[in-house]
Every structure is written in structure tokens, then in C-alpha cells.
Design a protein around this motif. Structure first.
Motif, PDB file in Angstrom:
ATOM      1  N   THR A   1       0.836  -1.188   0.000  1.00 46.63           N
ATOM      2  CA  THR A   1       0.000   0.000   0.000  1.00 46.63           C
ATOM      3  C   THR A   1       0.873   1.239   0.000  1.00 46.63           C
ATOM      4  O   THR A   1       1.990   1.236   0.535  1.00 46.63           O
ATOM      5  N   TYR A   2       0.373   2.294  -0.614  1.00 43.33           N
ATOM      6  CA  TYR A   2       1.108   3.554  -0.720  1.00 43.33           C
ATOM      7  C   TYR A   2       0.338   4.634   0.024  1.00 43.33           C
ATOM      8  O   TYR A   2      -0.861   4.825  -0.185  1.00 43.33           O
ATOM      9  N   LEU A   3       1.047   5.321   0.914  1.00 42.95           N
ATOM     10  CA  LEU A   3       0.437   6.340   1.759  1.00 42.95           C
ATOM     11  C   LEU A   3       0.922   7.712   1.320  1.00 42.95           C
ATOM     12  O   LEU A   3       2.055   7.868   0.848  1.00 42.95           O
ATOM     13  N   ALA A   4       0.071   8.716   1.496  1.00 40.89           N
ATOM     14  CA  ALA A   4       0.410  10.081   1.096  1.00 40.89           C
ATOM     15  C   ALA A   4      -0.051  11.048   2.167  1.00 40.89           C
ATOM     16  O   ALA A   4      -1.237  11.078   2.508  1.00 40.89           O
ATOM     17  N   ARG A   5       0.875  11.821   2.680  1.00 40.66           N
ATOM     18  CA  ARG A   5       0.510  12.811   3.701  1.00 40.66           C
ATOM     19  C   ARG A   5      -0.521  13.788   3.168  1.00 40.66           C
ATOM     20  O   ARG A   5      -1.420  14.224   3.889  1.00 40.66           O
ATOM     21  N   SER A   6      -0.427  14.139   1.885  1.00 41.81           N
ATOM     22  CA  SER A   6      -1.328  15.129   1.302  1.00 41.81           C
ATOM     23  C   SER A   6      -2.760  14.609   1.182  1.00 41.81           C
ATOM     24  O   SER A   6      -3.683  15.396   0.996  1.00 41.81           O
ATOM     25  N   ARG A   7      -2.973  13.282   1.286  1.00 44.69           N
ATOM     26  CA  ARG A   7      -4.299  12.719   1.120  1.00 44.69           C
ATOM     27  C   ARG A   7      -4.941  12.336   2.453  1.00 44.69           C
ATOM     28  O   ARG A   7      -6.002  11.710   2.470  1.00 44.69           O
ATOM     29  N   ARG A   8      -4.331  12.707   3.571  1.00 42.89           N
ATOM     30  CA  ARG A   8      -4.950  12.415   4.858  1.00 42.89           C
ATOM     31  C   ARG A   8      -6.245  13.204   5.007  1.00 42.89           C
ATOM     32  O   ARG A   8      -6.369  14.310   4.470  1.00 42.89           O
TER      33      ARG A   8
END
Length: 489
Positions: free
Chosen positions: A374-381
Motif C-alpha cells: 500500500t502507498y500512503l500520502a501525507r497530502s491525502r490524509r
């Protein structure tokens, strides 16, 4: 994250001349098609959920500009819709999405009616790639492809660019691409042979003989290894999105059958070693994989995410009574991964969809299987104040009793599991950049795990033990990696 690089979109196969003309009539070659679904609203009444399309979302969420391009017979890149003049003055933006309109040449209305083979399509894609890099000033591009488009991209990488591919291509994302070809269901194998013999409308493109040619493999290359990208490109830079709904695809679902998206078998739809996600979508159409929120969420996070988490299942040892049961031959591993704040699952492998992972009941005692990355993105929290990226892993292990190649259905109740629980994880970088803060809990245990909230060095694997009376041991291991730097050349 490789950054906001140019994206080149490569669409899939159009079989008949009518399909070619219909494709040419679509400005974005179908990448602009969305979907509308009905879900349960807050009052219990039906409510609309509208997905605008990956193209619109890339424009709205990430500020991409659309550009139409094709490659002429002389190898010159031709921009359409007056975009050449518009961008010549102000410059081509790196944050641009290029639609590779390769079927224009095959159209009897706007072209010469002749089809290009995949070798030519791959070579011309390389010419377009060179043009994009030169005009935007970017060092690399992302390639996004549907169905046969993924094979065009692989022909570019494996036959044209070869060792230069990692320097010029940052990432490759494929929707439902037949990386090991297309085969018909058991009992209809003769149709595969007829297709490959006649090659009508280049349909033999999906057979092993032609695949060896345009992917640069030797003539005797094992067809079970056609999905290998080899040393041409790092597999960690490839994401394969796999559809599991065969019933909503009308064109070939009866010939291909379950265990597919209606056209491409699940075990043929990925690059060997690449990140994979399984979503309950068909190959194309109203419930298709490209025009899905599930597909888009995996796409944007793979291209722009800053942290990846590889989820491995390892050291799985059954309790002694089950280990001694010779009929317990296999385990079915169901895994669902969700990210907090999103309305869809990132991957969903289930027995009823035919996508559950099948492993030998004793194969993981010393080894491991990767369930998902899985890929996480701070901007999509969900909130800018949130310091953690949260996601859930729903894991279930089912017994599969087999004797003399027959499944023994009377040995267990349907849905009976050896393990079932949900792991909720929150991950964030520490302020000093020296490690990560991780907090997590199992739903069944209803308490934080030992070590949750403590510092974990970046190089460490984060291990969570599986607890069940049916297991002696077993663990989910999260392998966290920083994706925020530039792609390596």
C-alpha cells in the motif's frame, strides 16, 4: 515519490474496424470515462456515488494539463487540437498528461486503415517519450496503460529502451493488462489456437508466439514466464491492477470464465514481482476497472505517495493436529486493505471472487508471501492536522481440504476460518527524520500492541504476531519504505 512528472496514457486493444473508429471518436481514448453507482445514503435511501474518471481527477486533484499526440509515418510527433502553437509560446508543463492516440493511423476516416504491430507502437511510444522529455524538461515520465497498452509499454521497455528504461521511465501502472497473454477457459483451448493461427485484426498479439517477439524473448522462452520484465526495469516501479469481476463483461466472459475480469485471467494480469491490487471490477464497460474509484486511488498513491508499506505474511505454522492432517493441503488467504477516509478498498482478495491467495498449508513455515504493497500520502490524509497515515488490514485464513484432487467440502463449514482479525495501523515520520512512529491494534484484542507508539528505525521491519488457537505461530510483517525521493536512474 517520483514527483509530478509527465504521464503518457496508452489505451488497450480495439478489435474490429468499428471499434477502431469508436476509439478515434473518443478524445481521451476512454480515459475520461467515469461511472455512477448507487450506495446507501445517511437516511438509508439510495444515494449516488459519482466517479468523474481518472483523467478528470488527475486534473482536479493534481493540476495536470491534457495534451493529445500521435506519431506520424515519418516518426514525427504531431500534437492535435492546436496545442502545438499554444504550448510553444509558454512551454510544455511537466505536470502534463499525454494521450497517445495511436489508433488514429488505423482509422479509415482519419488514417490509412492499416494497423501497426506492437513493435511499431512501442517504437513510436519511445519517440513520443523522447519528445515529452525534451519539451517539458522532465528527466522521466510515468506510463499508465490499460489492457494491451501495458504490452505496448513493456515492448518499449524491454525491446526499445532496454538498459536505458530506468533512466527514462519512472513508473509503470497497468490496468488489467494481459502480461501472460489471453487464454480461453478449459475445454475451449482450440479457440486460442485458431486465434493465434489466423491473427485476425492482430488478435494473435495475445498469444505466446507474438508475445515472445515484441517483448524481446527468445523463441523457446517458457510461456509461463512471459510476465517477466527481466533486468530491463525494477519491478518495484511497476503496479499491476487486477480485476476480479468476470460477470459484468459481456464481450468474452463466457469464453474466459471465472477467475478473470471477463477477458484476462487474474494470474495473467500482472508483471512478475510487481505490486498488485485486486479489485472487484470487470475489464471495461460501466463497471470497468479504469473508470473506478478503486483504480484511481491505487494509481494516484502509487505515482505520488511518499511512503510504501509492503505487507508480508510469514512464519505461518498450524497447530500440531492440523499439521498432521494430510487432507489439509492448502490455505486460502483473504486480504482486504483500506485507507482511512477513502470510500473504497485498495485491494480485496476473497474466496467468493476467486481471488483469494492459495498457499500450501505448510509452505509458509519458513517462507513468506507478499499480500499487498500500500502507498500512503501525507497530502491525502482526511485532515491537515492529522500526523498519521492510517490504514487497515482485514485478514482471514481458510482451510482447504483436498483428497485425490477433490475438495472435501464435508470437512468444514463454509466460511470456517483458522484466523480472522483486523489490524489497524497508523504510520508517520518522526520530526527528526531518524525513524518512524507506529501505532497499531488488533480489533479482536482491542488493545494496543506491544511497541505501538515507539520509534522504529527506517530499515526495520515492523512485526505483528497472529494470535489464534489454530496457529502455533505466524506474523504480518510491514516493511516500510520512504518513497519521497526522486526515482533512481
Amino acid at each position: 515519490m517520483s514527483g509530478y512528472l509527465p504521464i503518457i496514457y496508452v489505451r488497450g486493444y480495439a478489435g474490429s474496424e468499428g471499434a477502431v473508429e469508436a476509439t478515434v471518436n473518443l478524445p481521451y481514448y476512454g480515459f475520461n470515462q467515469g461511472s455512477t453507482q448507487v450506495r446507501t445514503g445517511p437516511d438509508g435511501d439510495p444515494d449516488f456515488f459519482i466517479f468523474e474518471s481518472p483523467l478528470v481527477r488527475l486534473m482536479k486533484d493534481h493540476g495536470y494539463a491534457d495534451i493529445f499526440a500521435r506519431v506520424d509515418d515519418d516518426g514525427a510527433v504531431r500534437l492535435l487540437n492546436g496545442e502545438d502553437e499554444r504550448y510553444r509560446e509558454q512551454g510544455f508543463p511537466p505536470r502534463s498528461l499525454w494521450v497517445y492516440r495511436y489508433y488514429d493511423r488505423s482509422s479509415e476516416r482519419v488514417g490509412d486503415g492499416k494497423r501497426d504491430d506492437i513493435e511499431t507502437l512501442g517504437k513510436n511510444l519511445g519517440l513520443l517519450l523522447d519528445f515529452v522529455l525534451r519539451e517539458t524538461g522532465a528527466r522521466q515520465v510515468h506510463l499508465v496503460a490499460h489492457s494491451m497498452g501495458g504490452l505496448v509499454c513493456r515492448s518499449l521497455i524491454q525491446r526499445v529502451l532496454k538498459k536505458n528504461a530506468p533512466k527514462r521511465v519512472a513508473r509503470l501502472f497497468t490496468y488489467a493488462s494481459p502480461h501472460r497473454g489471453i487464454h480461453f477457459r478449459r475445454g475451449l483451448g482450440f479457440l486460442t489456437n485458431v486465434r493465434d493461427l489466423l491473427g485476425l485484426n492482430d488478435s494473435d498479439t495475445f498469444g505466446p508466439v507474438r508475445m515472445r517477439q515484441y517483448l524481446g524473448f527468445p523463441r523457446d522462452w517458457d510461456e509461463r514466464r512471459l510476465h517477466e520484465i527481466g533486468n530491463h526495469f525494477p519491478v518495484e516501479r511497476v503496479f499491476s491492477l487486477i480485476g476480479t469481476n468476470h460477470s459484468d463483461y459481456n464481450l468474452a466472459r463466457l469464453a474466459v470464465g471465472p477467475g478473470s475480469d471477463g477477458l484476462v485471467q487474474m494470474d495473467h494480469a500482472y508483471v512478475h514481482g510487481s505490486s498488485r491490487a485486486f479489485v472487484y471490477r470487470s475489464h471495461s464497460g460501466p463497471m470497468g476497472i479504469v473508470n473506478s474509484e478503486e483504480g484511481y486511488q491505487n494509481l494516484q498513491r502509487f505515482l505520488f505517495g511518499d511512503t510504501s508499506v509492503k505487507i508480508d505474511l510469514e512464519g505461518l505454522r498450524l497447530e500440531d493436529g492440523l499439521r498432521r492432517d494430510e487432507d489439509l493441503r492448502f490455505l486460502l488467504v483473504e486480504a482486504t486493505v483500506l485507507i482511512r477516509g477513502e470510500e473504497v478498498v485498495m485491494t480485496d482478495q476473497r474466496e467468493e471472487h476467486g481471488s483469494a491467495l492459495t498457499v500450501g498449508a505448510r509452505d509458509l513455515e519458513q517462507g513468506h508471501e507478499t499480500l499487498f504493497r500500500t502507498y500512503l500520502a501525507r497530502s491525502r490524509r482526511p485532515s491537515s492536522r492529522e500526523r498519521y497515515s492510517h490504514f487497515q488490514i482485514r485478514l482471514r485464513l481458510l482451510p482447504h481440504y483436498v483428497r485425490e484432487r477433490r475438495v472435501l467440502k464435508d470437512r468444514h463449514y463454509r466460511g470456517e476460518h483458522l484466523f480472522q482479525d483486523t489490524l489497524t495501523v497508523g504510520i508517520r515520520d518522526t520530526d527528526g527524520g531518524e525513524g518512524r512512529l507506529v501505532r497499531a491494534s488488533w480489533t479482536a484484542l482491542d488493545s494496543d500492541l506491544p511497541g505501538a507508539g515507539t520509534r522504529h528505525p527506517r530499515s526495520d521491519d515492523i512485526r505483528f504476531e497472529l494470535k489464534s488457537r489454530h496457529l502455533q505461530s505466524g506474523a504480518l510483517v510491514l516493511r516500510v519504505r520512504d518513497e519521497s525521493g526522486e526515482a533512481q536512474s
